[in-house]
Design an enzyme around this catalytic site. Structure first.
Site, mmCIF file in Angstrom:
data_model
loop_
_atom_site.group_PDB
_atom_site.id
_atom_site.type_symbol
_atom_site.label_atom_id
_atom_site.label_comp_id
_atom_site.label_asym_id
_atom_site.label_seq_id
_atom_site.Cartn_x
_atom_site.Cartn_y
_atom_site.Cartn_z
ATOM 1 N N TYR A 23 81.045 100.873 59.463
ATOM 2 C CA TYR A 23 81.305 101.624 58.251
ATOM 3 C C TYR A 23 82.547 101.044 57.583
ATOM 4 C CZ TYR A 23 78.282 104.992 60.617
ATOM 5 O OH TYR A 23 77.234 105.586 61.264
ATOM 6 N N GLY A 24 82.456 100.783 56.299
ATOM 7 C CA GLY A 24 83.599 100.236 55.571
ATOM 8 C C GLY A 24 83.950 101.107 54.391
ATOM 9 N N ASP A 57 91.622 90.852 52.467
ATOM 10 C CA ASP A 57 91.548 91.839 53.552
ATOM 11 C C ASP A 57 91.173 91.154 54.860
ATOM 12 O OD1 ASP A 57 91.833 94.322 54.704
ATOM 13 O OD2 ASP A 57 89.811 95.010 54.190
ATOM 14 N N GLY A 61 80.770 100.858 51.937
ATOM 15 C CA GLY A 61 79.387 100.855 52.377
ATOM 16 C C GLY A 61 79.224 101.051 53.867
ATOM 17 N N VAL A 62 77.963 101.058 54.289
ATOM 18 C CA VAL A 62 77.615 101.208 55.689
ATOM 19 C C VAL A 62 76.705 100.046 56.072
ATOM 20 C CG1 VAL A 62 75.673 102.700 55.075
ATOM 21 C CG2 VAL A 62 76.538 102.736 57.404
ATOM 22 N N LYS A 73 73.306 96.001 54.741
ATOM 23 C CA LYS A 73 74.475 96.657 54.163
ATOM 24 C C LYS A 73 74.055 97.448 52.940
ATOM 25 C CE LYS A 73 79.125 96.006 52.316
ATOM 26 N NZ LYS A 73 80.287 95.108 52.148
#
Length: 396
Positions: free
Chosen positions: A32-33, A150, A36-37, A53
């Protein structure tokens, strides 16, 4: 997973009937971000396990629309062994019902964060081959003019054979050559955030990604986060505890408050010798390269491309190209090596379209057309099967 079968274990539905494998592993969430998942699913066209995604809430506002379109275009642009790319994009519905995007990528087994916190021993060879691949992928991104923004262990996917791919481009953007153009400071997970970002610089470049890699390099050596602070100010203090108080020239782009915080504190001498105590793997060569990455002044920080030339990575390069890469191959008489071990991108990534995006509806039309054109002439397109039991779990 036959098309339209409500009892199917697969979240997919095929837009056309094709043969499917008799047995498939069930779909399951794997990550999980912020944007999104990601699920592990089975491609019913060939039975291959892939990552799916979901990019939700794409068209909430123009900023979100531009960000998702940028990430989608990047995933389709990338052609590099150490950078995750799109294998496919699911067929979108009619534009009036188009609200979310589903992208298929290669499925990787784990990520570097899970490896670091596990009891799995990490040898010097492991560290060298991981670091080599991170920098190899980073050189490719930077040569295309892309800042990842990131880089952290959780965004470095790995397989059991130590193959590594950089992923998650939700915060990525094209490097801005104009220093007068302001860039957001809301980037990079705090532990891996470069000093110039912590100090409020309104403009930064690819050096922020190199700083993050330096932090990860130290984490691989010591099996713990190098700068683990509770706040950005404390993060900056931990950095100056190690590197010493920076000169004024290194704080030229800092905001006034951050500069004042540094100057009103006691003068700190550098204490880089503590890096040798990270582990037995912290050899002179390792610490030398680490010190070139963890430089306060981004103008003096080593580039990703130059870091690849450091002698510490010679063994990692040899191991990777001897048995792991796709660019070299073996013949009966021996190994045939590629001419360029760390190739740059063939061309810069273009984002000129962003300036012409003036409304969410215009963005929706552009994205819908991009996906449709991307699928032309390719395999049988896939779409979501909303009647499957897996889909109900997936959207929840």
């Amino acid at each position: 997973a036959a098309a339209g079968n409500p009892g199917s274990s697969s979240v997919f539905n095929l837009s056309h009937e094709v043969p499917s494998p008799a047995e498939m592993e069930p779909d399951r969430p794997i990550g999980y971000g912020a944007f999104g998942v990601v699920w592990s699913v089975t491609d019913p066209r060939d039975g291959r396990k892939v990552a799916l995604k979901k990019m939700p809430n794409v068209f909430q506002n123009l900023v979100s629309c531009k960000r998702v379109f940028r990430e989608l275009r990047m995933l389709c642009f990338f052609k590099h062994d150490n950078v995750l790319s799109a294998l496919d994009i699911l067929q979108p519905p009619q534009i009036d019902c188009f609200e979310e995007i589903y992208v298929i990528t290669e499925l990787m087994q784990s990520d570097l964060h899970k490896v670091i916190v596990s009891p799995q021993p990490l040898t010097t060879d492991h560290i060298k081959v991981f670091l080599y691949q991170i920098l190899r992928g980073l050189k490719y991104l930077h040569s295309a003019g892309i800042l990842h923004r990131d880089i952290k262990p959780g965004n470095l996917l790995v397989n059991s054979n130590c193959l590594l791919k950089i992923c998650d481009f939700g915060l990525a953007r094209v490097e801005e050559p104009d220093p007068s153009r302001h860039m957001t400071q809301e980037v990079v997970t705090q532990y891996y955030r470069a000093p110039e970002v912590l100090m409020g610089s309104r403009h930064y470049g690819s050096a922020i990604d190199v700083w993050s890699v330096g932090c990860i390099f130290a984490e691989l050596l010591g099996r713990r986060i190098l700068f683990q602070a509770q706040s950005p100010i404390q993060q900056l203090d931990l950095i100056t505890d190690l590197l010493g108080t920076p000169p004024l020239s290194a704080m030229a782009s800092a905001c006034e408050g951050a500069r004042a915080h540094i100057l009103r504190g006691p003068h700190k001498p550098p204490s880089l010798s503590v890096l040798y105590m990270l582990s037995d793997a912290a050899t002179h060569e390792a610490v030398h390269l680490l010190c070139r990455m963890l430089v306060f002044d981004p103008a003096k920080r080593i580039s990703g491309s130059d870091a690849l030339s450091h002698p510490y990575l010679d063994e990692g390069r040899l191991r990777y190209h001897t048995c792991m890469c796709q660019c070299c191959y073996s013949v009966p008489s021996g190994r045939v090596y590629t001419r360029d071990f760390e190739p740059p991108a063939e061309r810069p990534f273009s984002h000129s379209y962003e300036n012409s995006l003036l409304s969410v509806w215009q963005g929706k039309e552009l994205i819908h057309r991009f996906i449709t054109e991307h699928q032309q002439g390719k395999r049988v397109p896939l779409c979501i099967n909303p009647q499957s039991a897996a889909f109900k779990t997936f959207i929840r």
